[in-house]
Design a protein around this motif. Sequence first.
Motif, PDB file in Angstrom:
ATOM      1  N   CYS A   1       2.063   4.264   8.769  1.00 12.91           N
ATOM      2  CA  CYS A   1       1.432   4.013  10.132  1.00 12.91           C
ATOM      3  C   CYS A   1      -0.200   4.241   9.977  1.00 12.91           C
ATOM      4  CB  CYS A   1       1.835   5.140  11.008  1.00 12.91           C
ATOM      5  SG  CYS A   1       3.691   4.711  11.713  1.00 12.91           S
ATOM      6  N   GLU A   2      -0.335   4.956   8.864  1.00 11.83           N
ATOM      7  CA  GLU A   2      -1.910   5.098   8.396  1.00 11.83           C
ATOM      8  C   GLU A   2      -2.366   3.800   7.889  1.00 11.83           C
ATOM      9  OE1 GLU A   2      -4.154   7.592   9.054  1.00 11.83           O
ATOM     10  OE2 GLU A   2      -2.694   8.222  10.222  1.00 11.83           O
ATOM     11  N   ALA A   3      -1.527   3.156   7.040  1.00 15.02           N
ATOM     12  CA  ALA A   3      -1.931   1.789   6.683  1.00 15.02           C
ATOM     13  C   ALA A   3      -2.430   0.987   7.659  1.00 15.02           C
ATOM     14  CB  ALA A   3      -0.966   1.398   5.703  1.00 15.02           C
ATOM     15  N   MET A   4      -1.345   0.867   8.774  1.00  9.77           N
ATOM     16  CA  MET A   4      -1.416   0.016   9.820  1.00  9.77           C
ATOM     17  C   MET A   4      -2.961   0.401  10.800  1.00  9.77           C
ATOM     18  SD  MET A   4       0.586  -2.611   9.953  1.00  9.77           S
ATOM     19  CE  MET A   4       0.620  -3.172  11.398  1.00  9.77           C
ATOM     20  N   ASN A   5      -3.195   1.845  10.629  1.00  7.88           N
ATOM     21  CA  ASN A   5      -4.141   2.038  11.474  1.00  7.88           C
ATOM     22  C   ASN A   5      -5.416   1.583  10.853  1.00  7.88           C
ATOM     23  OD1 ASN A   5      -3.016   3.367  13.814  1.00  7.88           O
ATOM     24  ND2 ASN A   5      -2.909   5.203  12.499  1.00  7.88           N
ATOM     25  N   ARG A   6      -5.713   1.677   9.429  1.00 15.32           N
ATOM     26  CA  ARG A   6      -6.521   1.165   8.886  1.00 15.32           C
ATOM     27  C   ARG A   6      -6.708  -0.327   8.970  1.00 15.32           C
ATOM     28  NH1 ARG A   6      -4.796   4.942   4.884  1.00 15.32           N
ATOM     29  NH2 ARG A   6      -3.744   3.425   3.827  1.00 15.32           N
ATOM     30  N   LYS A   7      -5.380  -1.063   8.820  1.00 17.61           N
ATOM     31  CA  LYS A   7      -5.787  -2.438   8.963  1.00 17.61           C
ATOM     32  C   LYS A   7      -6.002  -3.091  10.283  1.00 17.61           C
ATOM     33  CE  LYS A   7      -2.476  -4.908   6.389  1.00 17.61           C
ATOM     34  NZ  LYS A   7      -1.540  -5.472   5.890  1.00 17.61           N
TER      35      LYS A   7
ATOM     36  N   GLU B   1       0.933  -1.412  -0.019  1.00 20.42           N
ATOM     37  CA  GLU B   1      -0.026   0.141  -0.022  1.00 20.42           C
ATOM     38  C   GLU B   1       0.854   1.089   0.045  1.00 20.42           C
ATOM     39  OE1 GLU B   1      -0.874  -1.959   3.181  1.00 20.42           O
ATOM     40  OE2 GLU B   1      -2.382  -3.235   2.003  1.00 20.42           O
ATOM     41  N   VAL B   2       2.034   1.121   0.552  1.00 22.26           N
ATOM     42  CA  VAL B   2       2.787   2.435   0.545  1.00 22.26           C
ATOM     43  C   VAL B   2       3.645   2.506  -0.407  1.00 22.26           C
ATOM     44  CG1 VAL B   2       4.708   3.446   2.310  1.00 22.26           C
ATOM     45  CG2 VAL B   2       2.687   2.225   3.027  1.00 22.26           C
ATOM     46  N   PRO B   3       3.845   3.585  -1.211  1.00 24.76           N
ATOM     47  CA  PRO B   3       4.803   3.768  -2.222  1.00 24.76           C
ATOM     48  C   PRO B   3       6.246   3.734  -1.877  1.00 24.76           C
ATOM     49  CG  PRO B   3       3.809   5.976  -1.816  1.00 24.76           C
ATOM     50  CD  PRO B   3       3.083   4.953  -0.950  1.00 24.76           C
ATOM     51  N   SER B   4       7.087   3.130  -2.793  1.00 26.35           N
ATOM     52  CA  SER B   4       8.392   3.177  -2.234  1.00 26.35           C
ATOM     53  C   SER B   4       9.126   4.707  -2.142  1.00 26.35           C
ATOM     54  CB  SER B   4       9.205   2.533  -3.649  1.00 26.35           C
ATOM     55  OG  SER B   4       9.388   3.215  -4.671  1.00 26.35           O
ATOM     56  N   ALA B   5      10.236   4.586  -1.733  1.00 24.29           N
ATOM     57  CA  ALA B   5      10.945   6.276  -1.481  1.00 24.29           C
ATOM     58  C   ALA B   5      11.408   6.612  -2.774  1.00 24.29           C
ATOM     59  CB  ALA B   5      12.190   5.786  -0.609  1.00 24.29           C
ATOM     60  N   ASP B   6      11.513   5.801  -3.813  1.00 18.42           N
ATOM     61  CA  ASP B   6      12.228   6.244  -5.072  1.00 18.42           C
ATOM     62  C   ASP B   6      10.971   6.871  -5.697  1.00 18.42           C
ATOM     63  OD1 ASP B   6      14.668   5.366  -4.625  1.00 18.42           O
ATOM     64  OD2 ASP B   6      14.273   3.513  -5.610  1.00 18.42           O
ATOM     65  N   ALA B   7       9.598   6.375  -5.577  1.00 13.91           N
ATOM     66  CA  ALA B   7       8.527   6.843  -6.327  1.00 13.91           C
ATOM     67  C   ALA B   7       8.168   8.151  -5.561  1.00 13.91           C
ATOM     68  CB  ALA B   7       7.468   6.051  -6.059  1.00 13.91           C
ATOM     69  N   LEU B   8       8.349   8.331  -4.167  1.00 10.48           N
ATOM     70  CA  LEU B   8       7.927   9.645  -3.511  1.00 10.48           C
ATOM     71  C   LEU B   8       8.994  10.628  -3.987  1.00 10.48           C
ATOM     72  CD1 LEU B   8       6.968   8.270   0.060  1.00 10.48           C
ATOM     73  CD2 LEU B   8       5.231   9.294  -1.863  1.00 10.48           C
ATOM     74  N   ARG B   9      10.251  10.292  -3.896  1.00 10.16           N
ATOM     75  CA  ARG B   9      11.680  11.268  -4.398  1.00 10.16           C
ATOM     76  C   ARG B   9      11.298  11.824  -5.691  1.00 10.16           C
ATOM     77  NH1 ARG B   9      16.072  11.932  -1.978  1.00 10.16           N
ATOM     78  NH2 ARG B   9      15.999  10.292  -0.808  1.00 10.16           N
ATOM     79  N   LYS B  10      10.892  11.081  -6.788  1.00  7.73           N
ATOM     80  CA  LYS B  10      10.622  11.217  -7.920  1.00  7.73           C
ATOM     81  C   LYS B  10       9.443  12.276  -8.125  1.00  7.73           C
ATOM     82  CE  LYS B  10       9.853   9.370 -12.661  1.00  7.73           C
ATOM     83  NZ  LYS B  10       9.643   8.189 -13.293  1.00  7.73           N
ATOM     84  N   GLU B  11       8.338  11.897  -7.394  1.00 14.20           N
ATOM     85  CA  GLU B  11       7.237  12.957  -7.513  1.00 14.20           C
ATOM     86  C   GLU B  11       7.488  14.192  -6.833  1.00 14.20           C
ATOM     87  OE1 GLU B  11       3.115  13.144  -4.678  1.00 14.20           O
ATOM     88  OE2 GLU B  11       3.918  11.267  -4.994  1.00 14.20           O
TER      89      GLU B  11
END
Length: 165
Positions: free
Chosen positions: A101-107, A59-69
């Motif tokens: 952390c938000e994904a874990m809260n949803r889970k 569910e969480v995007p990779s660090a490379d994807a966030l850095r590219k964005e």
Amino acid sequence: MPSGGYRPGAGRPRKNPLEKKLEGKKTTLPSKPKPRKKIETEDVMAIYFSMAMKECEKEVPSADALRKELGTYIAARGCEGLVAPQTITDYVLNRQGFLACEAMNRKIGRMTKDLKLSPYVTAGSAYYKAMQADFNLILQVINRYSRNQAEEKNAFLELLTNRGF
């Protein structure tokens, strides 16, 4: 000689132990405290982050994807090379931690069995605050050095000026 009273500090003052020793009386000098064992503390945030990343890696995007964005956004504003790489790295890691952390809260939910907040709520809040601080630094640089300094045209104001107001 007064013997002291019920008030703190009342009565005859006590002699210094070194003075007693000079007078030839038996004294017990205060001993030096023994060094305590070094207590190793755990980085709780890192533990929850690693657990959350293992559970929510899909569910969480990779660090490379966030850095590219973020790099694309900075480049679109014409400020590439002006934002410190460490600030970008901090922002990416904090955002990734917040999203995990938000994904874990949803889970698993925001409350534990004892009706207490889940540790992921606290960790997510800390990641969010740190992420916001990093993003504010990035935005300050962009707002200061952006080549798009001109304000966008306001269609309503343009209509008013064309009508002679």
